[in-house]
Structure formats: C-alpha cells, structure tokens
Design a protein around this motif. Sequence first.
Motif, PDB file in Angstrom:
ATOM      1  N   ALA A 109       0.822  -1.206   0.000  1.00  0.00           N
ATOM      2  CA  ALA A 109       0.000   0.000   0.000  1.00  0.00           C
ATOM      3  C   ALA A 109       0.857   1.257   0.000  1.00  0.00           C
ATOM      4  CB  ALA A 109      -0.933  -0.007   1.215  1.00  0.00           C
ATOM      5  N   GLN A 112       1.677   2.885  -3.447  1.00  0.00           N
ATOM      6  CA  GLN A 112       0.678   3.519  -4.296  1.00  0.00           C
ATOM      7  C   GLN A 112       1.045   4.985  -4.521  1.00  0.00           C
ATOM      8  OE1 GLN A 112      -3.050   2.228  -2.192  1.00  0.00           O
ATOM      9  NE2 GLN A 112      -3.597   1.477  -4.221  1.00  0.00           N
ATOM     10  N   GLY A 113       1.029   5.384  -5.774  1.00  0.00           N
ATOM     11  CA  GLY A 113       1.384   6.755  -6.128  1.00  0.00           C
ATOM     12  C   GLY A 113       2.860   6.970  -6.371  1.00  0.00           C
ATOM     13  N   MET A 147      -3.418  -6.821  -4.286  1.00  0.00           N
ATOM     14  CA  MET A 147      -3.035  -5.900  -5.349  1.00  0.00           C
ATOM     15  C   MET A 147      -4.116  -5.821  -6.421  1.00  0.00           C
ATOM     16  SD  MET A 147       1.064  -6.578  -5.774  1.00  0.00           S
ATOM     17  CE  MET A 147       1.250  -5.242  -6.975  1.00  0.00           C
ATOM     18  N   LYS A 150      -6.987  -3.724  -5.227  1.00  0.00           N
ATOM     19  CA  LYS A 150      -6.661  -2.296  -5.192  1.00  0.00           C
ATOM     20  C   LYS A 150      -6.416  -1.728  -6.581  1.00  0.00           C
ATOM     21  CE  LYS A 150      -6.622  -1.583  -0.696  1.00  0.00           C
ATOM     22  NZ  LYS A 150      -7.536  -0.612  -0.042  1.00  0.00           N
ATOM     23  N   MET A 152      -3.903  -2.383  -8.466  1.00  0.00           N
ATOM     24  CA  MET A 152      -2.468  -2.154  -8.665  1.00  0.00           C
ATOM     25  C   MET A 152      -1.964  -3.138  -9.716  1.00  0.00           C
ATOM     26  SD  MET A 152      -1.242  -1.557  -4.706  1.00  0.00           S
ATOM     27  CE  MET A 152       0.422  -1.023  -5.164  1.00  0.00           C
TER      28      MET A 152
END
Length: 214
Positions: A109, A112-113, A147, A150, A152
């Motif tokens: 997590a 992310q970004g 993942m 989410k 991802m």
Amino acid sequence: MLQYITDASARRSVEDQIKEVLSAGCNWITIDPAGMTDDEIRTLVASIMPECIEKQAFLILKDKVELAKEINVGGVVLSQGSEFPSHARMTLGAAAVIGVEVATADQIASLQGLDVDYVVMTPYKAEETSDNKALGLDTIKKLCSYMEGKGMELPRVAAGRVSYDDIAPLMDAGCNGVAMSEAIANASDITAETKKAIDLLKIYEEKEQAKLNS
C-alpha cells in the motif's frame, strides 16, 4: 518471466553463472552485491555487459543506487529499508526500472502513487539462518489478491529460495514471474536448469496472452 539473481557464494563464479543463464535464454539478471566489493561489481559489469546487450538481456543491481548509476545498468531492486524508491528514481532517471521488495499488504500500500515498476514478494521460503519469516504460498496468494483488489497493476515476482517445482504453484497464485538464485547457481548444469524454468514459465505466459486475445 524468469529473473536470475546472482549468488557469489555458489561454486561457479558470478560471471560464469551469468554467461550460462544468458546462453539458456534468460533475459533478466539481478546482481546481488552480497559477498562482492564495488570494484568487483564494476569489473563484472564491464565484462558481461557486451553479452547482455548482444542478447538483449536486462541487467540490474540490488540496492546500490549510486553504483548502479555509475556503471549504467538498467535499474535497481530495493530491499525493504535500503533506499526510498523516490530517491532511486531521481538518481537513475525516468528510463530506469525500479523494483521494491515487499512482504506485507501495508508495504504494498505504501507504494501507491510512487513511480515503481514491479514488486518482489520475498522471502517465499526463508533461509535457515535468517530471522525473516517465510511468506509461503498462502500469503503470496493473498498479497496478489490484495493488489488486484486495489487495482495495482504492477508486475508481481516471487523470490526467496524458489525452485523449479515452486513455479507452477506461484504462477497459479497470481504471480507474473519468479526470481531464482541458488536453485540455478548450485545446479550441476546451470544452463539446463535455467532453460527448464523458462520453458515452464512460457506455458503461463502463453495462457495469459490467450486470455488477453479472447
């Protein structure tokens, strides 16, 4: 996808390991600096880079971001706590490939970004002398599902004492590839063991491509 991680403690030299896995068709080599000096890594890369270029094989270094920039390899894979991915990106530039080792959903997590290219779920199996707890197949599967849930889409690679017999279960669990080291480095025939792993992984790559085309 097969990633080969060099092993300086193996019977064969790191240079010989790389040459043999390249001859088998492996196109991703990760140099593990454990047991090697920076000068030894510089000499190794200068020696094997021409063959990597000829065979269109990707060469990266574990953790040593500044050295990776100096010797102009393709990127780095970062151990947990070694470097911030953002620092590696700023140092190596937009074209570099940056992987990050993870073992928990929280660690995933936190990415992310961030501008990272893939994750390495490790250790699948733990060293007997290590304090690291093995993830095992169930945890790998849960992390892959996390993942996906989410959204991802980072490629997922399993590492940590992965052997040929582990490939099918790990791919079925949701991995996109595996990283192998000692199982290949200590094989009586490095080239044959590498090719065996690549051939099995191709079955899964073809299945995935068929899904995309359907």
